[in-house]
Structure formats: C-alpha cells, structure tokens
Enzyme design. Structure first.
Site, PDB file in Angstrom:
ATOM      1  CG  ASP A   7      -1.854   1.223   1.313  1.00  0.00           C
ATOM      2  OD1 ASP A   7      -2.286   1.815   0.144  1.00  0.00           O
ATOM      3  OD2 ASP A   7      -2.240   1.583   2.435  1.00  0.00           O
ATOM      4  CD  GLU A  68      -5.222   0.181  -2.083  1.00  0.00           C
ATOM      5  OE1 GLU A  68      -6.187  -0.678  -1.576  1.00  0.00           O
ATOM      6  OE2 GLU A  68      -4.826   1.320  -1.505  1.00  0.00           O
ATOM      7  CG  ASP A 141      -0.868   3.223   5.808  1.00  0.00           C
ATOM      8  OD1 ASP A 141      -1.416   3.713   5.064  1.00  0.00           O
ATOM      9  OD2 ASP A 141      -0.684   3.874   7.045  1.00  0.00           O
TER      10      ASP A 141
END
EC number: 3.1.21.10
Length: 189
Positions: A7, A68, A141
């Site tokens: 992430d 992501e 996160d």
C-alpha cells in the site's frame, strides 16, 4: 505462492507478505510499515522505500508483487509524489525480476470482504480473520497491504492459468473474473 502486497504512500508505505494456494490456506509471513520522516526530502524518502522493500524482497523472495493503484484526490502535489513512489516500487519489482500486478482499492475490498465499498475497519477485520491473526494489525496501511496480497492470491495466485505481465503495463485484471471463479468456488454464490 508468496505475494508481497504494498500500500504505497510518500510518508507511510504498508507492506504484507502472504503465502497461500489461492483458496483458503493463507499465512502472513511478514507485515509492517515503512514510516518516513516528513522533513526528509521526497527523493530521500523514495530511496528509503526502495531500499527497505529491496531488502524484504531479497529476504522473503516473493513470487509476485501486488500494489494498490493510486487514489487521486484533489491535491496534485500529493498525487505526483505518490506516483513517484509507485514508480520506484515498479522499478524495484522489474529490477528484482518479480512480476508486479495492480489492483484498485474497490477490487481489493471486494476480494477480501465481498463488498467494493467496505470500510477500512471491515477490510482489517477480514484480513485478520483470513490470516488467522490473533489481533488486527495496525495501522490501516498494513492491513491494506495484506489485503492487496490476499486479493492477488484470490484472483490469480491459486495456480490457475494466467497471462504473465511483460512488465510493460499494469498487471491488474490480467487473470479475469473466470480465473477468480475457478480459483475460489467457495466464494461464489
């Protein structure tokens, strides 16, 4: 199969390394947060992310990297900085010889919770449940990164036939819905 989920962020980058067969036996091998000091230059922060993820790839030797996709808000400078972080991660993946695949936040949420509009708390709870963790990792996160890795395993990591990325484009959606259905018959109604 071992997947490094990321992430990305310019101040905090979450990572999660998950092994699994694409069906139900998932295990978290490592997870954490690369927290960066906001007073350091952006170039130094990007370099630190590259270095720390490079060490992680060298140590755990993932078969794939899943990242992501960027959320683009109203702040252009933030979007540019995030794009630079993502570019460094893609370059690292390419330099390490590990294929990289991208997933939109809604796709990750849908794979993990069954709802593309799920709240971060729901994603965190389901990630902890799917990985049989005794507690929910913090911050979001980290659970988001674990969710990205799980999404990749559920979508494409179950040993199903897949089209390999040639590193010239994103890997998101390369496997397709049919491969997901074949890899996860218990998740389809």
């Amino acid at each position: 199969m071992v997947v490094l989920g990321i992430d990305p962020g310019s101040l905090a980058t979450g990572y999660g390394v998950v092994s699994g067969d694409g069906r139900e036996s998932f295990r978290a091998l490592s997870c954490g947060l690369i927290r960066l000091h906001p007073r350091k230059s952006h170039a130094v922060r990007v370099g630190e992310i590259y270095r720390e993820l490079s060490e992680l790839i060298g140590e755990l030797k993932p078969d794939r990297v899943a990242i992501e996709t960027a959320f683009v808000g109203k702040n252009v400078q933030s979007a540019l900085k995030l794009g630079q972080v993502r570019g460094a991660i893609m370059a690292l993946s390419f330099n390490s010889g590990v294929p990289i695949f991208e997933y939109a936040p809604r796709e990750v949420k849908s794979a993990v919770t069954g709802r593309g509009g799920a709240a971060k708390e729901q994603v965190a709870f389901m990630v902890a449940s799917m990985l049989s963790l005794s507690s929910v990792p913090k911050p979001f996160d980290v659970t988001d990164a674990l969710g990205v890795a799980l999404c990749d395993l559920l979508r494409c990591g179950g040993g199903q036939k897949e089209r390999q990325t040639d590193m010239k484009g994103s890997g998101g959606g390369l496997c397709g819905w049919g491969d997901f259905v074949r890899a996860s018959p218990d998740r389809v109604l």
